[in-house]
Motif scaffolding. Structure first.
Motif, PDB file in Angstrom:
ATOM      1  N   ASP A 240      -1.384   0.589  -4.105  1.00  0.00           N
ATOM      2  CA  ASP A 240      -1.163   1.960  -3.616  1.00  0.00           C
ATOM      3  C   ASP A 240      -2.408   2.514  -2.931  1.00  0.00           C
ATOM      4  O   ASP A 240      -3.457   2.686  -3.545  1.00  0.00           O
ATOM      5  CB  ASP A 240      -0.783   2.853  -4.799  1.00  0.00           C
ATOM      6  N   ASN A 241      -2.280   2.767  -1.625  1.00  0.00           N
ATOM      7  CA  ASN A 241      -3.391   3.305  -0.839  1.00  0.00           C
ATOM      8  C   ASN A 241      -2.804   4.128   0.301  1.00  0.00           C
ATOM      9  O   ASN A 241      -2.438   3.602   1.338  1.00  0.00           O
ATOM     10  CB  ASN A 241      -4.272   2.175  -0.300  1.00  0.00           C
ATOM     11  N   LYS A 242      -2.688   5.413   0.068  1.00  0.00           N
ATOM     12  CA  LYS A 242      -2.009   6.299   1.009  1.00  0.00           C
ATOM     13  C   LYS A 242      -2.653   6.290   2.394  1.00  0.00           C
ATOM     14  O   LYS A 242      -1.968   6.244   3.414  1.00  0.00           O
ATOM     15  CB  LYS A 242      -1.987   7.724   0.448  1.00  0.00           C
TER      16      LYS A 242
ATOM     17  N   THR B 198       0.807  -1.227   0.000  1.00  0.00           N
ATOM     18  CA  THR B 198       0.000   0.000   0.000  1.00  0.00           C
ATOM     19  C   THR B 198       0.837   1.273   0.000  1.00  0.00           C
ATOM     20  O   THR B 198       0.288   2.370   0.008  1.00  0.00           O
ATOM     21  CB  THR B 198      -0.942   0.021   1.224  1.00  0.00           C
TER      22      THR B 198
ATOM     23  N   LEU C 167      -4.695   3.975   3.882  1.00  0.00           N
ATOM     24  CA  LEU C 167      -4.523   2.698   4.576  1.00  0.00           C
ATOM     25  C   LEU C 167      -3.090   2.515   5.037  1.00  0.00           C
ATOM     26  O   LEU C 167      -2.842   2.062   6.159  1.00  0.00           O
ATOM     27  CB  LEU C 167      -4.933   1.546   3.650  1.00  0.00           C
TER      28      LEU C 167
END
Length: 228
Positions: free
Chosen positions: A59-61, A52, A63
């Motif tokens: 890609d999950n800023k 992440t 989380l």
């Protein structure tokens, strides 16, 4: 203290020898079970932290930030404080706040964020070109994780497991200060509180040997799987 004194103590203290052997078994049990729980939760957490991050496969800023904060909080709490702070939770889980089973709970909780960061670091060592090549060939994220990231990071993962187990040995000795059982408990009760330097010496020697065995085994396994 001379070696002759330690040898004489070893010969003339059968009961304490049995106690040390039993305590060694408790320490190994605590480390293995806490380590297993830590790996079950910590390894996936470390993988998720890596996936992440910015430019990661998932890609999950937001989380990543939340997970990173939780892990950092877990790592920032000194183990001896964690040990005391979660006594109500420990009592809820195992029905007691003292003994080997009770010590496993805070050990496992302390291991999770520790192993997560180590796994994240191991995955960062995998060349990004391998991931990009797998993506170019149409591999899905699950395939990349299982067939590229984890296999390539295996030496680092084994090294992380080794470091975690060695750290848990030290933590388990700390648990002895509050009746957690194991070698730390013997060293405190029979060595420090009774001013018996021989017991303290034997406890230290056994802990050092245990750490050396774990580290040597980990180094051997890393060399076996590292083909770089």
């Amino acid at each position: 203290m001379s070696l002759d004194m330690v040898f004489d103590w070893w010969v003339n203290n059968d009961r304490l020898i049995d106690l040390l052997i039993s305590a060694l078994g408790q320490t190994i049990l605590m480390v293995l079970i806490a380590g297993l729980v830590g790996f079950i939760f910590g390894i996936p957490l470390g993988v998720l932290l890596h996936l992440t991050k910015k430019s990661g496969l998932l890609d999950n800023k937001i989380l990543n930030k939340v997970l990173g904060t939780v892990v950092n909080i877990g790592r920032s709490i000194p183990f001896i404080i964690l040990l005391v702070a979660i006594i109500p939770f420990t009592r809820f889980v195992v029905g007691s706040s003292i003994g080997t089973a009770a010590a496993i709970v805070p050990l496992a909780i302390a291991a999770i964020p520790f192993i997560a960061r180590l796994i994240e670091g191991a995955l960062l060592e995998v060349p990004s070109g391998l991931v990009e090549a797998a993506q170019a060939m149409g591999a899905k994220p699950k395939q990349i994780i299982l067939k590229v990231l984890l296999p390539e990071a295996l030496p680092g993962i084994i090294n992380a497991v080794t470091i975690t187990l060695v750290t848990l040995v030290g933590y388990s000795a700390m648990a002895g200060t509050v009746g957690g059982g194991g070698l730390g408990d013997v060293g405190i009760r029979y060595g420090y509180q009774r001013f018996d330097a021989a017991v303290m010496m034997m406890t230290i020697v056994i802990l050092v040997l245990l750490v050396q065995i774990i580290q040597s085994l980990g180094d051997y396994l890393v060399k076996r799987v590292d083909h770089r």
